[in-house]
Enzyme design. Structure first.
Site, short mmCIF file in Angstrom:
data_model
loop_
_atom_site.label_atom_id
_atom_site.label_comp_id
_atom_site.label_asym_id
_atom_site.label_seq_id
_atom_site.Cartn_x
_atom_site.Cartn_y
_atom_site.Cartn_z
N SER A 34 0.84 -1.21 0.00
CA SER A 34 0.00 0.00 0.00
C SER A 34 0.87 1.26 0.00
CB SER A 34 -0.96 0.00 1.20
OG SER A 34 -0.23 -0.05 2.40
N SER A 124 8.63 4.09 18.00
CA SER A 124 9.13 5.41 17.63
C SER A 124 9.38 6.27 18.86
CB SER A 124 8.08 6.10 16.76
OG SER A 124 8.33 7.48 16.65
N TYR A 149 -1.11 8.55 14.66
CA TYR A 149 -0.01 7.64 14.30
C TYR A 149 0.81 7.30 15.54
CZ TYR A 149 4.92 6.84 13.40
OH TYR A 149 6.20 6.35 13.47
N LYS A 153 1.53 3.71 18.20
CA LYS A 153 2.78 3.15 18.72
C LYS A 153 2.68 2.98 20.24
CE LYS A 153 4.99 3.09 14.74
NZ LYS A 153 5.15 1.81 14.03
C1 UD1 Z 1 8.09 12.42 12.68
C2 UD1 Z 1 7.35 11.77 13.82
C3 UD1 Z 1 7.97 10.44 14.17
C4 UD1 Z 1 8.04 9.58 12.94
C5 UD1 Z 1 8.88 10.31 11.92
C6 UD1 Z 1 9.01 9.50 10.64
C7 UD1 Z 1 6.36 13.09 15.62
C8 UD1 Z 1 6.61 13.94 16.80
N1 UD1 Z 1 7.44 12.64 15.00
O1 UD1 Z 1 9.35 12.87 13.16
O2 UD1 Z 1 7.18 9.79 15.12
O3 UD1 Z 1 8.61 8.34 13.29
O4 UD1 Z 1 8.25 11.55 11.60
O5 UD1 Z 1 7.80 9.36 10.00
O6 UD1 Z 1 5.24 12.82 15.28
N2 UD1 Z 1 11.09 19.74 8.43
C9 UD1 Z 1 11.19 20.92 7.69
N3 UD1 Z 1 10.69 20.96 6.42
C10 UD1 Z 1 10.09 19.87 5.84
C11 UD1 Z 1 9.99 18.66 6.60
C12 UD1 Z 1 10.48 18.64 7.89
O7 UD1 Z 1 11.74 21.91 8.18
O8 UD1 Z 1 9.63 19.96 4.69
C13 UD1 Z 1 11.66 19.70 9.78
C14 UD1 Z 1 10.64 19.43 10.88
O9 UD1 Z 1 10.10 20.63 11.36
C15 UD1 Z 1 11.50 18.72 11.93
C16 UD1 Z 1 12.58 18.02 11.11
O10 UD1 Z 1 12.57 18.63 9.83
O11 UD1 Z 1 12.13 19.66 12.74
C17 UD1 Z 1 12.32 16.53 10.95
O12 UD1 Z 1 10.99 16.36 10.48
P1 UD1 Z 1 10.46 14.94 9.98
O13 UD1 Z 1 11.43 14.33 9.06
O14 UD1 Z 1 9.06 15.13 9.52
O15 UD1 Z 1 10.47 14.02 11.32
P2 UD1 Z 1 9.85 14.31 12.77
O16 UD1 Z 1 8.70 15.24 12.70
O17 UD1 Z 1 10.97 14.64 13.70
#
Ligand code: UD1
Length: 334
Positions: A34, A124, A149, A153
Site C-alpha cells: 500500500s 518510535s 499515528y 505506537k
Molecule cells: C516524525 C514523527 C515520528 C516519525 C517520523 C518519521 C512526531 C513527533 N514525530 O518525526 O514519530 O517516526 O516523523 O515518520 O510525530 N522539516 C522541515 N521541512 C520539511 C519537513 C520537515 O523543516 O519539509 C523539519 C521538521 O520541522 C523537523 C525536522 O525537519 O524539525 C524533521 O521532520 P520529519 O522528518 O518530519 O520528522 P519528525 O517530525 O521529527
C-alpha cells in the site's frame, strides 16, 4: 533463523531484509504494497544475491497470514507493517487505529497459534510525548503522543507489554527509532514515499533532484542555537543492524524491553541542509517558513541502553547519511 518481516518492502523493512540476508538468515516478507513497490523485493535480491519469499498480503488478513505461518517455519518476527504519516493520521484517525492495531493483534494471535515467541517491534521516539526532557531515556514515561499515528505506537507498546505479562516466555523488543535517514550504499533502496514527502530528507532529495522547487524549513525562531529544530538523525543501515542485534537478544531472553535506537546527538535542520550541500557539492534552495503544528523544538536519544544490552551503536556519520540519500534520490523513480 527464519525471520518473518512484515512491511518488508518499506523503507526500513527493506534495509533490514538486506542485512538479515547478508547475515545468513532466511527471510520471509509480507507486505500489502500500500506504500511500497514490488520492485523493492527484486532490489533486495539483487543487492544480496539471495532468495527471499514474498507474500503480497495484508497482515491483518488472518487467514492469509495463517497460511504463511503454515507454509513457513517462522522462528521470529520483525513487525514494521503500519501506516506512518503523521499528518495523514490526524485527518484519518480511524484508518490508522484500524490498520496499525488490527495488523498487530492479528499477528500476535497467529504467532500464538504457531508457538512463535520472538517479536521485534518498530516503535518510535514519538512515544515519549511532548513532556519528557531530552535526551530521552527508556525508563521515562512513554505513554502519550501528539498524533493518532504516534498513539498507535503507544498502544501497541501497551498491548505487547500486557501480552508479555500474560505469556512470560514471550519476548517483545520495542525499538524506539529516532529520525532514520540515508539509503543503501548501492543507491537501489531508500525512502521514496508516495506523493509529496512529509519527512525532511525525502523532501530535500526531491528538491535536490529538481522535482520540487524549494525546501521550507518549518520555523526559524525555536530556542535552539540556530533557531531551527534539532533531531537525532541516524543512518537507516545502522537502524537495520540494530534489528539484527535485537533479534539476537530476543532469541536468548524473555519479557518486554524498550530500547532507543539513535546516535545520542541532535543536529538542527539547517545543519543537516548545510551538510547535504557540502557533501554533495550543491546549493539547495530553501526558505524559513512558519512552524509546523506539533513539532517539538529538540529531542535526541540517550543511546546507552542499546550499547549495553545489544552491543549496538550507530557508526555512520551525517555526511554518510547525506551522501547516500542523494545517491538514491537522484536515481529514484518518482
Ligand atoms: C516524525 C514523527 C515520528 C516519525 C517520523 C518519521 C512526531 C513527533 N514525530 O518525526 O514519530 O517516526 O516523523 O515518520 O510525530 N522539516 C522541515 N521541512 C520539511 C519537513 C520537515 O523543516 O519539509 C523539519 C521538521 O520541522 C523537523 C525536522 O525537519 O524539525 C524533521 O521532520 P520529519 O522528518 O518530519 O520528522 P519528525 O517530525 O521529527
Amino acid at each position: 533463523m527464519n525471520i518473518l518481516v512484515t512491511g518488508g518492502a518499506g523503507y526500513i523493512g527493506s534495509h533490514t531484509a538486506v542485512e538479515l540476508l547478508n547475515a545468513g538468515h532466511k527471510v520471509v516478507v509480507v507486505d500489502d504494497l500500500s506504500n511500497a513497490k514490488y520492485e523493492v523485493i527484486d532490489r533486495i535480491k539483487e543487492i544480496t544475491g539471495k532468495k527471499l519469499d514474498f507474500y503480497w498480503i495484508d497482515c491483518a488478513d488472518k487467514e492469509k497470514l495463517w497460511d504463511v505461518f503454515r507454509n513457513q517455519d517462522i522462528d521470529a518476527v520483525i513487525h514494521f507493517a503500519g501506516f506512518k504519516a503523521v499528518g495523514e493520521s490526524v485527518r484519518k484517525p480511524l484508518q490508522y487505529y484500524r490498520n496499525n492495531l488490527d495488523s498487530t493483534l492479528t499477528l500476535l494471535e497467529v504467532m500464538e497459534e504457531f508457538d512463535c515467541k520472538k517479536l521485534v517491534f518498530s516503535s518510535s521516539a514519538t512515544v515519549y510525548g511532548p513532556d519528557n526532557p531530552h535526551p530521552y531515556k527508556e525508563e521515562m514515561p512513554a505513554i502519550q503522543s501528539s498524533s493518532p499515528y504516534g498513539w498507535t505506537k503507544v498502544m501497541i507498546e501497551r498491548i505487547l507489554t500486557d501480552y508479555c505479562t500474560a505469556h512470560p516466555d514471550f519476548c517483545a523488543i520495542l525499538l524506539r527509532y529516532f529520525n532514520p535517514i540515508g539509503a543503501h550504499e548501492s543507491g537501489l533502496l531508500g525512502d521514496d514515499p508516495n506523493g509529496i514527502p512529509n519527512n525532511l530528507m525525502p523532501y530535500i532529495g526531491r528538491v535536490a533532484a529538481g522535482k520540487l522547487e524549494k525546501l521550507t524549513i518549518f520555523g526559524g525562531d525555536y530556542d535552539t542555537a540556530d533557531g531551527t529544530c534539532q533531531r537525532d538523525y541516524l543512518h537507516v543501515v545502522d537502524l537495520a543492524l540494530g534489528h539484527l542485534k535485537a533479534l539476537e537478544y530476543a532469541a536468548e531472553h524473555q519479557g518486554v524491553e524498550a530500547i532507543n535506537l539513535g546516535t545520542g546527538n541532535g543536529i538542527s535542520v539547517l545543519e543537516l541542509v548545510t551538510a547535504f550541500e557540502k557533501v554533495n557539492d550543491m546549493k539547495l534552495p530553501y526558505e524559513i517558513g512558519p512552524r509546523r503544528d506539533g513539532d517539538l523544538p529538540a529531542f535526541w536519544a540517550d543511546a546507552a541502553k542499546a550499547k549495553e544490552l545489544l552491543g549496538w551503536e550507530a557508526t555512520h556519520t551525517v555526511d554518510d547519511m547525506c551522501r547516500s540519500s542523494w545517491l538514491f534520490a537522484r536515481n529514484a523513480s518518482i
